[in-house]
Write a protein that holds these residues in place. Structure first.
Motif, PDB file in Angstrom:
ATOM      1  N   LEU A   1       0.887  -1.305   0.002  1.00 53.60           N
ATOM      2  CA  LEU A   1       0.023   0.000  -0.152  1.00 53.60           C
ATOM      3  C   LEU A   1       0.845   1.368  -0.139  1.00 53.60           C
ATOM      4  O   LEU A   1       2.055   1.124   0.559  1.00 53.60           O
ATOM      5  N   THR A   2       0.120   2.315  -0.390  1.00 55.65           N
ATOM      6  CA  THR A   2       1.127   3.573  -0.400  1.00 55.65           C
ATOM      7  C   THR A   2       1.328   4.114   0.937  1.00 55.65           C
ATOM      8  O   THR A   2       0.872   3.489   2.258  1.00 55.65           O
ATOM      9  N   ASP A   3       2.179   4.801   1.209  1.00 55.48           N
ATOM     10  CA  ASP A   3       2.617   5.503   2.487  1.00 55.48           C
ATOM     11  C   ASP A   3       1.549   6.042   3.386  1.00 55.48           C
ATOM     12  O   ASP A   3       1.679   5.955   4.386  1.00 55.48           O
ATOM     13  N   LYS A   4       0.577   6.602   2.823  1.00 55.20           N
ATOM     14  CA  LYS A   4      -0.600   7.303   3.347  1.00 55.20           C
ATOM     15  C   LYS A   4      -1.140   6.314   4.078  1.00 55.20           C
ATOM     16  O   LYS A   4      -1.887   6.705   5.086  1.00 55.20           O
ATOM     17  N   TYR A   5      -1.190   4.859   3.875  1.00 52.55           N
ATOM     18  CA  TYR A   5      -1.904   3.934   4.661  1.00 52.55           C
ATOM     19  C   TYR A   5      -1.014   3.192   5.781  1.00 52.55           C
ATOM     20  O   TYR A   5      -1.371   2.298   6.468  1.00 52.55           O
ATOM     21  N   THR A   6       0.205   3.678   6.012  1.00 50.55           N
ATOM     22  CA  THR A   6       1.288   2.925   6.961  1.00 50.55           C
ATOM     23  C   THR A   6       0.568   2.883   8.371  1.00 50.55           C
ATOM     24  O   THR A   6       0.633   1.786   8.952  1.00 50.55           O
ATOM     25  N   TYR A   7      -0.104   3.896   8.818  1.00 51.79           N
ATOM     26  CA  TYR A   7      -0.527   4.093  10.053  1.00 51.79           C
ATOM     27  C   TYR A   7      -1.881   3.106  10.291  1.00 51.79           C
ATOM     28  O   TYR A   7      -1.869   2.409  11.171  1.00 51.79           O
ATOM     29  N   ILE A   8      -2.428   2.899   9.332  1.00 50.95           N
ATOM     30  CA  ILE A   8      -3.689   2.223   9.166  1.00 50.95           C
ATOM     31  C   ILE A   8      -2.994   0.488   9.298  1.00 50.95           C
ATOM     32  O   ILE A   8      -3.903  -0.429   9.846  1.00 50.95           O
ATOM     33  N   VAL A   9      -1.968   0.534   8.385  1.00 50.67           N
ATOM     34  CA  VAL A   9      -1.589  -1.108   8.248  1.00 50.67           C
ATOM     35  C   VAL A   9      -1.146  -1.347   9.573  1.00 50.67           C
ATOM     36  O   VAL A   9      -1.313  -2.645  10.095  1.00 50.67           O
ATOM     37  N   VAL A  10      -0.294  -0.535  10.220  1.00 49.56           N
ATOM     38  CA  VAL A  10       0.246  -0.854  11.738  1.00 49.56           C
ATOM     39  C   VAL A  10      -0.747  -1.214  12.591  1.00 49.56           C
ATOM     40  O   VAL A  10      -0.795  -2.362  13.294  1.00 49.56           O
ATOM     41  N   SER A  11      -2.025  -0.502  12.620  1.00 45.98           N
ATOM     42  CA  SER A  11      -3.187  -0.778  13.364  1.00 45.98           C
ATOM     43  C   SER A  11      -4.081  -2.003  13.166  1.00 45.98           C
ATOM     44  O   SER A  11      -4.381  -2.729  13.968  1.00 45.98           O
ATOM     45  N   ILE A  12      -3.891  -2.319  11.726  1.00 45.32           N
ATOM     46  CA  ILE A  12      -4.555  -3.709  11.509  1.00 45.32           C
ATOM     47  C   ILE A  12      -3.693  -4.734  11.940  1.00 45.32           C
ATOM     48  O   ILE A  12      -4.390  -5.726  12.517  1.00 45.32           O
ATOM     49  N   GLU A  13      -2.435  -4.762  11.671  1.00 41.55           N
ATOM     50  CA  GLU A  13      -1.639  -5.770  12.041  1.00 41.55           C
ATOM     51  C   GLU A  13      -1.491  -5.742  13.602  1.00 41.55           C
ATOM     52  O   GLU A  13      -1.368  -7.029  13.969  1.00 41.55           O
ATOM     53  N   GLU A  14      -1.663  -4.809  14.215  1.00 38.78           N
ATOM     54  CA  GLU A  14      -1.762  -4.928  15.805  1.00 38.78           C
ATOM     55  C   GLU A  14      -2.917  -5.681  16.196  1.00 38.78           C
ATOM     56  O   GLU A  14      -3.079  -6.257  17.258  1.00 38.78           O
ATOM     57  N   SER A  15      -4.191  -5.320  15.717  1.00 35.82           N
ATOM     58  CA  SER A  15      -5.398  -5.737  16.184  1.00 35.82           C
ATOM     59  C   SER A  15      -6.177  -6.997  15.522  1.00 35.82           C
ATOM     60  O   SER A  15      -7.039  -7.351  15.946  1.00 35.82           O
ATOM     61  N   ASN A  16      -5.408  -7.419  14.449  1.00 33.09           N
ATOM     62  CA  ASN A  16      -6.158  -8.411  14.027  1.00 33.09           C
ATOM     63  C   ASN A  16      -4.966  -9.701  13.556  1.00 33.09           C
ATOM     64  O   ASN A  16      -3.700  -9.524  13.875  1.00 33.09           O
ATOM     65  N   ASP A  17      -5.412 -10.901  13.522  1.00 33.11           N
ATOM     66  CA  ASP A  17      -4.375 -12.092  13.234  1.00 33.11           C
ATOM     67  C   ASP A  17      -4.432 -12.144  11.560  1.00 33.11           C
ATOM     68  O   ASP A  17      -5.434 -12.458  10.917  1.00 33.11           O
ATOM     69  N   ILE A  18      -3.427 -11.651  11.059  1.00 26.89           N
ATOM     70  CA  ILE A  18      -3.296 -11.516   9.662  1.00 26.89           C
ATOM     71  C   ILE A  18      -3.275 -12.840   9.012  1.00 26.89           C
ATOM     72  O   ILE A  18      -3.828 -12.956   8.012  1.00 26.89           O
ATOM     73  N   GLU A  19      -2.921 -14.038   9.812  1.00 30.17           N
ATOM     74  CA  GLU A  19      -2.836 -15.250   9.286  1.00 30.17           C
ATOM     75  C   GLU A  19      -4.417 -15.799   8.977  1.00 30.17           C
ATOM     76  O   GLU A  19      -4.618 -16.635   8.140  1.00 30.17           O
ATOM     77  N   THR A  20      -5.409 -15.084   9.717  1.00 24.92           N
ATOM     78  CA  THR A  20      -6.738 -16.022   9.572  1.00 24.92           C
ATOM     79  C   THR A  20      -7.434 -14.751   8.947  1.00 24.92           C
ATOM     80  O   THR A  20      -8.868 -14.976   8.684  1.00 24.92           O
ATOM     81  N   MET A  21      -7.060 -13.650   8.566  1.00 26.36           N
ATOM     82  CA  MET A  21      -7.740 -12.532   7.943  1.00 26.36           C
ATOM     83  C   MET A  21      -8.021 -12.579   6.463  1.00 26.36           C
ATOM     84  O   MET A  21      -7.368 -13.304   5.684  1.00 26.36           O
TER      85      MET A  21
END
Length: 171
Positions: free
Chosen positions: A138-158
């Motif tokens: 994703l572009t840089d403008k989504y960096t903080y959202i990506v971090v938030s998603i990775e912290e609050s979700n299990d990426i392996e099951t998403m």
């Protein structure tokens, strides 16, 4: 012929993506109850034999099976071609990156299209692999959202749809 059987759209083969078309066609024929004829086939009648309408229909289906096998040999059998196509698609998948002009929906459509082509050619393309790819590119403008998603979700099951929903909400 019943209305149900006559009103269906028969999948069209355009000379590309034989494996996908073949699966769609098999599902179509199974749904209509004709797949058994394709699998079993029929022998040709002795010259001069009179066939009932039903027997003629079965013979026509058997001949269709022969044509199917011919298509398989022509478009689906060459493993070197499939391997080369998969290599090209893998590279295309690896090179994908979101541009500043793209929306989340546009980028997801682009990634999903390549992933589906890989799947139809036999590549193991899991949601986890696609989710990780999207989050990395994703572009840089989504960096903080990506971090938030990775912290609050299990990426392996998403799932891809869950990720798209989360990102679209933030867009």
């Amino acid at each position: 012929m019943s209305e149900d059987k006559g009103s269906s759209n028969i999948p069209h083969f355009d000379g590309k993506h034989y494996a996908h078309w073949s699966e769609v066609m098999e599902n179509f024929l199974r749904a209509k109850g004709y797949w058994g004829v394709v699998e079993r086939g029929l022998g040709e009648p002795i010259d001069g034999t009179m066939l009932s309408d039903n027997q003629q229909a079965l013979l026509d289906e058997a001949r269709l099976h022969d044509h199917k096998d011919s298509l398989k040999r022509k478009y689906g059998g060459n493993e070197k071609v499939k391997k080369s196509l998969c290599n090209m698609l893998r590279r295309e998948f690896e090179m994908l990156e979101m541009t500043n002009k793209e929306t989340i929906s546009e980028y997801f459509a682009k990634v999903t299209q390549v992933a589906n082509k890989l799947r139809s050619n036999g590549e193991a393309m899991t949601d986890t692999k696609i989710v990780q790819k999207i989050l990395r590119t994703l572009t840089d403008k989504y960096t903080y959202i990506v971090v938030s998603i990775e912290e609050s979700n299990d990426i392996e099951t998403m799932t891809v749809d869950e990720l798209q929903g989360s990102l679209t909400m933030h867009e």
